[in-house]
Design a protein around this motif. Structure first.
Motif, PDB file in Angstrom:
ATOM      1  N   VAL A   1       0.840  -1.203   0.000  1.00  0.00           N
ATOM      2  CA  VAL A   1       0.000   0.000   0.000  1.00  0.00           C
ATOM      3  C   VAL A   1       0.873   1.252   0.000  1.00  0.00           C
ATOM      4  CG1 VAL A   1      -1.619   1.343   1.420  1.00  0.00           C
ATOM      5  CG2 VAL A   1      -2.035  -1.075   1.004  1.00  0.00           C
ATOM      6  N   LEU A   2       1.939   1.261   0.811  1.00  0.00           N
ATOM      7  CA  LEU A   2       2.836   2.418   0.842  1.00  0.00           C
ATOM      8  C   LEU A   2       3.536   2.612  -0.493  1.00  0.00           C
ATOM      9  CD1 LEU A   2       4.484   2.164   4.359  1.00  0.00           C
ATOM     10  CD2 LEU A   2       3.004   3.980   3.519  1.00  0.00           C
ATOM     11  N   LEU A   3       3.960   1.527  -1.120  1.00  0.00           N
ATOM     12  CA  LEU A   3       4.597   1.645  -2.431  1.00  0.00           C
ATOM     13  C   LEU A   3       3.606   2.122  -3.492  1.00  0.00           C
ATOM     14  CD1 LEU A   3       6.914  -1.482  -2.539  1.00  0.00           C
ATOM     15  CD2 LEU A   3       7.600   0.912  -2.477  1.00  0.00           C
ATOM     16  N   TYR A   4       2.393   1.624  -3.419  1.00  0.00           N
ATOM     17  CA  TYR A   4       1.376   2.037  -4.385  1.00  0.00           C
ATOM     18  C   TYR A   4       1.038   3.516  -4.210  1.00  0.00           C
ATOM     19  CZ  TYR A   4      -2.940   2.125  -7.057  1.00  0.00           C
ATOM     20  OH  TYR A   4      -3.912   2.437  -7.971  1.00  0.00           O
ATOM     21  N   ARG A   5       0.940   3.948  -2.945  1.00  0.00           N
ATOM     22  CA  ARG A   5       0.611   5.346  -2.664  1.00  0.00           C
ATOM     23  C   ARG A   5       1.704   6.296  -3.141  1.00  0.00           C
ATOM     24  NH1 ARG A   5       0.283   6.441   3.179  1.00  0.00           N
ATOM     25  NH2 ARG A   5       1.437   8.299   2.700  1.00  0.00           N
ATOM     26  N   GLY A   6       2.956   5.892  -3.025  1.00  0.00           N
ATOM     27  CA  GLY A   6       4.052   6.776  -3.391  1.00  0.00           C
ATOM     28  C   GLY A   6       4.638   6.498  -4.755  1.00  0.00           C
ATOM     29  N   ARG A   7       3.917   5.804  -5.605  1.00  0.00           N
ATOM     30  CA  ARG A   7       4.479   5.411  -6.902  1.00  0.00           C
ATOM     31  C   ARG A   7       4.756   6.584  -7.824  1.00  0.00           C
ATOM     32  NH1 ARG A   7      -0.830   4.855  -7.028  1.00  0.00           N
ATOM     33  NH2 ARG A   7      -1.988   5.505  -8.869  1.00  0.00           N
ATOM     34  N   ASN A   8       4.002   7.681  -7.739  1.00  0.00           N
ATOM     35  CA  ASN A   8       4.193   8.810  -8.644  1.00  0.00           C
ATOM     36  C   ASN A   8       4.956   9.963  -8.019  1.00  0.00           C
ATOM     37  OD1 ASN A   8       2.841   7.585 -10.744  1.00  0.00           O
ATOM     38  ND2 ASN A   8       0.848   8.306 -10.031  1.00  0.00           N
ATOM     39  N   SER A   9       5.234   9.900  -6.737  1.00  0.00           N
ATOM     40  CA  SER A   9       5.904  11.016  -6.090  1.00  0.00           C
ATOM     41  C   SER A   9       7.359  10.709  -5.773  1.00  0.00           C
ATOM     42  CB  SER A   9       5.165  11.376  -4.797  1.00  0.00           C
ATOM     43  OG  SER A   9       5.253  10.300  -3.886  1.00  0.00           O
ATOM     44  N   ALA A  10       7.908   9.641  -6.314  1.00  0.00           N
ATOM     45  CA  ALA A  10       9.235   9.199  -5.902  1.00  0.00           C
ATOM     46  C   ALA A  10      10.355  10.037  -6.490  1.00  0.00           C
ATOM     47  CB  ALA A  10       9.438   7.738  -6.260  1.00  0.00           C
ATOM     48  N   GLY A  11      10.227  10.671  -7.610  1.00  0.00           N
ATOM     49  CA  GLY A  11      11.290  11.496  -8.182  1.00  0.00           C
ATOM     50  C   GLY A  11      12.628  10.787  -8.214  1.00  0.00           C
ATOM     51  N   GLU A  12      12.960  10.127  -9.266  1.00  0.00           N
ATOM     52  CA  GLU A  12      14.142   9.280  -9.326  1.00  0.00           C
ATOM     53  C   GLU A  12      15.436  10.052  -9.577  1.00  0.00           C
ATOM     54  OE1 GLU A  12      14.302   6.021  -8.706  1.00  0.00           O
ATOM     55  OE2 GLU A  12      12.202   6.152  -8.150  1.00  0.00           O
ATOM     56  N   GLY A  13      15.448  11.344  -9.395  1.00  0.00           N
ATOM     57  CA  GLY A  13      16.664  12.115  -9.533  1.00  0.00           C
ATOM     58  C   GLY A  13      16.887  12.671 -10.928  1.00  0.00           C
ATOM     59  N   ASP A  14      15.965  12.517 -11.847  1.00  0.00           N
ATOM     60  CA  ASP A  14      16.150  13.054 -13.190  1.00  0.00           C
ATOM     61  C   ASP A  14      15.586  14.460 -13.321  1.00  0.00           C
ATOM     62  OD1 ASP A  14      13.476  12.543 -13.137  1.00  0.00           O
ATOM     63  OD2 ASP A  14      13.422  11.335 -14.960  1.00  0.00           O
ATOM     64  N   GLY A  15      15.080  15.021 -12.249  1.00  0.00           N
ATOM     65  CA  GLY A  15      14.553  16.376 -12.280  1.00  0.00           C
ATOM     66  C   GLY A  15      13.217  16.471 -12.980  1.00  0.00           C
ATOM     67  N   GLY A  16      12.590  15.349 -13.274  1.00  0.00           N
ATOM     68  CA  GLY A  16      11.298  15.361 -13.926  1.00  0.00           C
ATOM     69  C   GLY A  16      11.369  15.625 -15.420  1.00  0.00           C
ATOM     70  N   GLU A  17      12.573  15.600 -15.995  1.00  0.00           N
ATOM     71  CA  GLU A  17      12.718  15.869 -17.425  1.00  0.00           C
ATOM     72  C   GLU A  17      12.378  14.626 -18.229  1.00  0.00           C
ATOM     73  OE1 GLU A  17      16.641  17.210 -18.185  1.00  0.00           O
ATOM     74  OE2 GLU A  17      16.583  18.700 -16.597  1.00  0.00           O
ATOM     75  N   ASP A  18      11.747  14.835 -19.367  1.00  0.00           N
ATOM     76  CA  ASP A  18      11.482  13.737 -20.281  1.00  0.00           C
ATOM     77  C   ASP A  18      12.722  13.502 -21.139  1.00  0.00           C
ATOM     78  OD1 ASP A  18       8.933  13.371 -19.379  1.00  0.00           O
ATOM     79  OD2 ASP A  18       8.017  14.650 -20.890  1.00  0.00           O
ATOM     80  N   VAL A  19      13.104  12.267 -21.273  1.00  0.00           N
ATOM     81  CA  VAL A  19      14.259  11.909 -22.071  1.00  0.00           C
ATOM     82  C   VAL A  19      13.765  11.015 -23.193  1.00  0.00           C
ATOM     83  CG1 VAL A  19      16.507  10.784 -22.072  1.00  0.00           C
ATOM     84  CG2 VAL A  19      15.748  12.026 -20.051  1.00  0.00           C
ATOM     85  N   ASP A  20      14.064  11.395 -24.422  1.00  0.00           N
ATOM     86  CA  ASP A  20      13.654  10.553 -25.537  1.00  0.00           C
ATOM     87  C   ASP A  20      14.853   9.815 -26.100  1.00  0.00           C
ATOM     88  OD1 ASP A  20      14.944  12.618 -26.749  1.00  0.00           O
ATOM     89  OD2 ASP A  20      13.285  13.255 -28.019  1.00  0.00           O
ATOM     90  N   PHE A  21      14.637   9.055 -27.160  1.00  0.00           N
ATOM     91  CA  PHE A  21      15.670   8.204 -27.700  1.00  0.00           C
ATOM     92  C   PHE A  21      16.852   9.002 -28.278  1.00  0.00           C
ATOM     93  CE2 PHE A  21      17.492   5.489 -31.056  1.00  0.00           C
ATOM     94  CZ  PHE A  21      17.887   4.432 -30.270  1.00  0.00           C
ATOM     95  N   GLU A  22      16.552  10.146 -28.854  1.00  0.00           N
ATOM     96  CA  GLU A  22      17.619  10.979 -29.442  1.00  0.00           C
ATOM     97  C   GLU A  22      18.569  11.500 -28.370  1.00  0.00           C
ATOM     98  OE1 GLU A  22      15.571  13.964 -31.600  1.00  0.00           O
ATOM     99  OE2 GLU A  22      14.838  12.569 -33.105  1.00  0.00           O
ATOM    100  N   ASP A  23      18.039  11.796 -27.184  1.00  0.00           N
ATOM    101  CA  ASP A  23      18.893  12.264 -26.104  1.00  0.00           C
ATOM    102  C   ASP A  23      19.816  11.157 -25.608  1.00  0.00           C
ATOM    103  OD1 ASP A  23      17.777  14.798 -26.159  1.00  0.00           O
ATOM    104  OD2 ASP A  23      16.255  14.288 -24.650  1.00  0.00           O
ATOM    105  N   LEU A  24      19.347   9.952 -25.660  1.00  0.00           N
ATOM    106  CA  LEU A  24      20.158   8.827 -25.216  1.00  0.00           C
ATOM    107  C   LEU A  24      21.275   8.512 -26.203  1.00  0.00           C
ATOM    108  CD1 LEU A  24      17.391   6.437 -23.912  1.00  0.00           C
ATOM    109  CD2 LEU A  24      18.955   7.827 -22.559  1.00  0.00           C
ATOM    110  N   GLY A  25      21.092   8.811 -27.478  1.00  0.00           N
ATOM    111  CA  GLY A  25      22.056   8.518 -28.509  1.00  0.00           C
ATOM    112  C   GLY A  25      23.213   9.504 -28.543  1.00  0.00           C
ATOM    113  N   ARG A  26      23.148  10.599 -27.854  1.00  0.00           N
ATOM    114  CA  ARG A  26      24.228  11.604 -27.893  1.00  0.00           C
ATOM    115  C   ARG A  26      25.358  11.256 -26.989  1.00  0.00           C
ATOM    116  NH1 ARG A  26      20.990  17.165 -27.553  1.00  0.00           N
ATOM    117  NH2 ARG A  26      19.084  16.236 -28.271  1.00  0.00           N
TER     118      ARG A  26
END
Length: 125
Positions: free
Chosen positions: A100-125
């Protein structure tokens, strides 16, 4: 505030970092391991009880008799069975609470990427 006065990124408080949510994943893993061990113990106890009843029945006795020997054989693993059931229930409740705790906090965890979207082109650089 100057850059030197700011706390490092790793020390900043993030929404999902505090409280019980920090311990949810390890608690879920530990409770799953305890539940598996308890289930294995219950299966072993079942086979031992079956074996003891079979051996006792070879002489023409019935394990359901009211004799002291039959009662002793039936109650041989009662403590281990009761303890295993108690630990199983407690571990399942802990797993449920951690889930339940994991389910409740699934969207607020912030994995350290600053909330930026990264697409495939960014990964290829």
């Amino acid at each position: 505030m100057t850059d030197s006065a700011r706390p490092p990124q790793s020390r900043r408080h993030r929404p999902g970092d505090g409280g019980l949510a920090r311990y949810a994943r390890p608690a879920l893993i530990a409770s799953a391991v305890v539940a598996v061990v308890c289930i294995a113990l219950l299966v072993i106890i079942f086979f031992l009880d079956t074996f003891n009843a079979t051996v006792y029945s070879v002489g023409g006795n019935d394990i359901r008799d009211d004799t002291q020997e039959a009662q002793d054989i039936r109650g041989l693993y009662a403590g281990a069975r009761a303890g295993s059931i108690v630990f199983l229930v407690v571990s399942l409740m802990a797993a449920l609470a951690a889930g339940v705790l994991l389910y409740r906090g699934r969207n607020s965890a912030g994995e350290g990427d600053g909330g930026e979207d990264v697409d495939f082109e960014d990964l290829g650089r």
